[in-house]
Design an enzyme around this catalytic site. Structure first.
Site, short mmCIF file in Angstrom:
data_model
loop_
_atom_site.label_atom_id
_atom_site.label_comp_id
_atom_site.label_asym_id
_atom_site.label_seq_id
_atom_site.Cartn_x
_atom_site.Cartn_y
_atom_site.Cartn_z
N LYS A 15 0.87 -1.17 0.00
CA LYS A 15 0.00 0.00 0.00
C LYS A 15 0.92 1.22 0.00
O LYS A 15 2.01 1.17 0.57
CB LYS A 15 -0.84 0.05 1.28
CG LYS A 15 -1.77 -1.14 1.47
CD LYS A 15 -2.56 -0.95 2.77
CE LYS A 15 -3.08 -2.27 3.30
NZ LYS A 15 -3.49 -2.26 4.68
N ARG A 89 7.12 1.12 6.38
CA ARG A 89 6.77 0.35 7.58
C ARG A 89 7.69 -0.88 7.61
O ARG A 89 7.74 -1.64 6.64
CB ARG A 89 5.31 -0.11 7.51
CG ARG A 89 4.93 -0.95 8.72
CD ARG A 89 3.53 -1.52 8.61
NE ARG A 89 3.19 -2.23 9.84
CZ ARG A 89 2.35 -3.25 9.89
NH1 ARG A 89 1.74 -3.69 8.80
NH2 ARG A 89 2.09 -3.84 11.04
N HIS A 178 2.59 -3.41 15.97
CA HIS A 178 1.56 -2.38 15.75
C HIS A 178 1.89 -1.09 16.51
O HIS A 178 1.01 -0.28 16.79
CB HIS A 178 0.16 -2.87 16.21
CG HIS A 178 -0.40 -3.99 15.39
ND1 HIS A 178 -1.02 -5.08 15.93
CD2 HIS A 178 -0.44 -4.17 14.05
CE1 HIS A 178 -1.41 -5.91 14.98
NE2 HIS A 178 -1.08 -5.37 13.81
N1 LIG Z 1 -17.65 -3.44 9.23
C1 LIG Z 1 -16.75 -4.33 9.59
N2 LIG Z 1 -17.07 -5.30 10.48
C2 LIG Z 1 -16.17 -6.21 10.86
N3 LIG Z 1 -14.94 -6.26 10.40
C3 LIG Z 1 -14.56 -5.34 9.51
C4 LIG Z 1 -15.42 -4.33 9.05
N4 LIG Z 1 -14.73 -3.56 8.17
C5 LIG Z 1 -13.48 -4.08 8.07
N5 LIG Z 1 -13.37 -5.15 8.89
C6 LIG Z 1 -12.23 -6.05 9.07
O1 LIG Z 1 -11.03 -5.35 9.24
C7 LIG Z 1 -9.95 -6.22 8.86
C8 LIG Z 1 -8.89 -5.41 8.19
O2 LIG Z 1 -8.47 -4.42 9.08
P1 LIG Z 1 -7.15 -3.57 8.81
O3 LIG Z 1 -6.94 -2.73 9.99
O4 LIG Z 1 -7.26 -2.92 7.48
O5 LIG Z 1 -6.13 -4.76 8.81
P2 LIG Z 1 -4.71 -5.00 8.16
O6 LIG Z 1 -4.01 -3.65 8.18
O7 LIG Z 1 -4.10 -5.96 9.11
O8 LIG Z 1 -4.94 -5.54 6.80
C9 LIG Z 1 -10.55 -7.28 7.95
O9 LIG Z 1 -10.40 -8.53 8.55
C10 LIG Z 1 -12.00 -6.91 7.86
O10 LIG Z 1 -12.80 -8.02 7.97
C1 LIG Z 2 2.54 -6.95 12.95
C2 LIG Z 2 1.28 -7.37 12.29
O1 LIG Z 2 0.65 -8.32 12.69
O2 LIG Z 2 0.90 -6.62 11.25
P1 LIG Z 2 -0.44 -6.84 10.41
O3 LIG Z 2 -1.57 -6.63 11.35
O4 LIG Z 2 -0.35 -5.78 9.35
O5 LIG Z 2 -0.38 -8.23 9.86
MG LIG Z 3 -2.67 -3.24 9.70
#
Ligand SMILES: Nc1ncnc2c1ncn2[C@@H]1O[C@H](COP(=O)(O)OP(=O)(O)O)[C@@H](O)[C@H]1O
Ligand SMILES: CC(=O)OP(=O)(O)O
Ligand SMILES: [Mg+2]
Length: 401
Positions: A15, A89, A178
Site C-alpha cells: 500500500k 513500515r 503495531h
Molecule cells: N464493518 C466491519 N465489520 C467487521 N470487520 C470489519 C469491518 N470492516 C473491516 N473489517 C475487518 O477489518 C480487517 C482489516 O483491518 P485492517 O486494519 O485494514 O487490517 P490490516 O491492516 O491488518 O490488513 C478485515 O479482517 C475486515 O474483515
Molecule cells: C505486525 C502485524 O501483525 O501486522 P499486520 O496486522 O499488518 O499483519
Molecule cells: Mg494493519
C-alpha cells in the site's frame, strides 16, 4: 511543496500514500496486489478519481514501476512534489531500533538479520526499501518500526520465563508490534480528550487482520499482547494468538507435522479462519447472525480473549482513563465492541448501545455518561504517523550534517 511517500509492503502486496508534509494532505494513495502471481492489479486513487490496472506484477520492483506509471499517467506529478523521504513500515526492529531510522547499508543488514523473527513481514519490507532505492536514487529512505514504540516495556513484561542465557543468545523475548498505530492512536486520543498524553492511562485495542492490545501509561507502552513474533496474544484473522506451546509438541508427536507445517498452521490457518472457515470478521459476524454455530463460537472465543486482556491490563495499570478501539474491526464493528466489554459495568466500563451503534467515522465516545472509564473509537492512521516520523528523522539528520 515537498511530500513523503509512505510504503507499507506486505508479502504479496503493498500500500502507498503520498502525503504533503505541511498540510498532511493525502495527494494520492494506492494498493498493488498479488505481486508474484499470474494476475496482478494496481489501484491508484487521487482526489480526482480512482484507476485500476490489471497486469502481472512479478516482484516488488515491478510493483514500484506500476506505482510510478500510475503517478505518471494519473498524477499528481512527482516533480511538482519533490520527495523529502520515502517512509517504510518495517515490522521487526528487534532490540536495536528505538525510533524511525534513515536507511543505510548497515540498517538493511540489521533488518535482514531480523527476518527470521518476522518471516511474513521483514523480507517484504526489505524488498520495498530496495525497490524504492532503485526508483528514487538520492531520496532518503526511512524505516519506521512496529516494534520501536514498545522499547519502553519493562523487563517483567518482555521477559519469557525461560533459561536466561539461551534467551539472551537467541533474542527470545517479547517485542510487541503495531507500535506505529498505538503511538498515533495514543496521540489522537489525547487530542480528542483535550488532555496531555503524559496524564493518561489507556488500553488500546488494535483489531485489524492482525490484532493486538496495548497498555499505555503516560504515552509509553508498558504491556502489549504480541510477543517475540506477531503471533502471540489476541485471536486474529488467520493467527491463533495465545496457545500452550505444549500443543505444538503434542501435534508434532501425534501427526508428525514439521515445524514449517506448524508455523503455517498457527500463522495462516488458525484464528477466525481455523474456527469458522473465514478469516474476515465481516463474514464471521454475518454468518453468526444467520445462525452459523461455528461462526458464533469463533466470535465467542475472539471476544473472550479480548476481555481477558482488558482485565489483565486494567490490573497492570491500576487505573484506566479510556479503552480505545481502532483498526478495521475495532473502528467498524459495533457488535464486537459491545461484546468485548459486556458485563464490565461493575468495574466502571459501560458501553452505551446507541452511541456504539451510531454511524460515525472520526474519533468518538461510545461509553455511557455513567461509565467511569471512557470507551472510545479512534481511527488509526499508520501512514500519517510513518510520514511524520520519516520527516522528523530526515530533519534531524540534516541538522547533524
Ligand atoms: N464493518 C466491519 N465489520 C467487521 N470487520 C470489519 C469491518 N470492516 C473491516 N473489517 C475487518 O477489518 C480487517 C482489516 O483491518 P485492517 O486494519 O485494514 O487490517 P490490516 O491492516 O491488518 O490488513 C478485515 O479482517 C475486515 O474483515
Ligand atoms: C505486525 C502485524 O501483525 O501486522 P499486520 O496486522 O499488518 O499483519
Ligand atoms: Mg494493519
Amino acid at each position: 511543496m515537498s511530500a513523503i511517500l509512505v510504503v507499507n509492503s506486505g508479502s504479496s502486496s503493498f500500500k502507498y500514500q503520498l502525503i504533503e508534509v505541511e498540510s498532511e494532505e493525502v495527494l494520492a494513495s494506492g494498493l498493488v496486489e498479488r505481486i508474484g502471481e499470474e494476475s496482478g492489479a494496481a489501484r491508484h486513487t487521487t482526489p480526482e478519481g480512482s484507476w485500476t490496472t490489471e497486469t502481472p506484477i512479478p516482484d516488488h520492483t515491478a510493483g514500484f514501476r506500476a506505482m510510478l506509471d500510475a503517478f505518471e499517467e494519473h498524477g499528481p506529478s512527482l516533480s511538482a512534489h519533490p520527495l523529502s523521504a520515502v517512509g517504510h513500515r518495517v515490522v521487526h526492529g528487534g532490540k536495536r531500533f528505538h525510533e524511525a531510522t534513515v536507511v543505510t547499508d548497515l540498517v538493511k543488514i540489521n533488518i535482514e538479520d531480523l527476518s527470521e523473527l518476522a518471516p511474513l513481514h521483514n523480507p517484504a519490507n526489505l524488498s520495498g526499501i530496495s525497490a524504492a532505492q532503485e526508483a528514487f536514487p538520492g531520496v532518503p529512505q526511512v524505516a519506521v518500526f512496529d516494534t520501536a514504540f514498545h522499547q519502553t516495556l519493562p523487563p517483567a513484561a518482555y521477559t519469557y520465563a525461560v533459561d536466561t542465557a539461551l534467551a539472551e543468545k537467541q533474542r527470545v523475548r517479547r517485542y510487541g508490534f503495531h507500535g506505529t498505530s498505538f503511538e498515533y492512536v495514543a496521540g489522537a486520543t489525547a487530542e480528542f480528550l483535550g488532555a496531555p498524553v503524559s496524564s493518561l492511562k489507556l488500553i488500546v485495542l488494535h483489531l485489524g487482520n492482525g490484532a493486538s492490545a496495548c497498555a499505555i501509561d503516560g504515552g509509553r507502552s508498558v504491556e502489549t499482547s504480541m510477543g517475540m513474533t506477531p503471533l502471540e496474544g489476541l485471536v486474529m484473522g488467520t493467527r491463533s494468538g495465545d496457545i500452550d506451546a505444549g500443543v505444538l509438541f503434542h501435534l508434532h508427536r501425534k501427526t508428525g507435522a514439521t515445524f514449517a507445517e506448524l508455523d503455517e498452521l498457527l500463522n495462516r490457518r488458525s484464528g477466525l479462519l481455523g474456527l469458522s472457515g473465514t478469516g474476515d470478521m465481516r463474514d464471521v459476524v454475518s454468518a453468526a447472525s444467520s445462525g452459523d454455530e461455528a461462526a458464533s463460537a469463533a466470535l465467542d472465543v475472539y471476544l473472550h480473549r479480548i476481555r481477558s486482556y482488558v482485565g489483565a491490563y486494567y490490573a497492570q495499570l491500576g487505573h484506566v482513563d479510556a479503552i480505545v478501539f481502532t483498526a478495521g474491526v475495532g473502528e467498524n464493528n459495533a457488535l464486537v465492541r459491545a461484546g468485548a466489554l459486556a458485563g464490565l459495568s461493575e468495574v466502571g466500563i459501560t458501553v452505551d448501545q446507541s452511541l456504539n451503534e451510531a454511524a460515525g467515522s472520526g474519533a468518538r465516545v461510545i461509553s455511557a455518561e455513567s461509565s467511569r472509564v471512557k470507551v472510545l473509537v479512534v481511527p488509526t492512521n499508520e501512514e500519517l504517523e510513518i510520514a511524520r516520523q520519516s520527516f522528523a528523522a530526515v530533519s534531524i539528520e540534516q541538522q547533524q550534517i
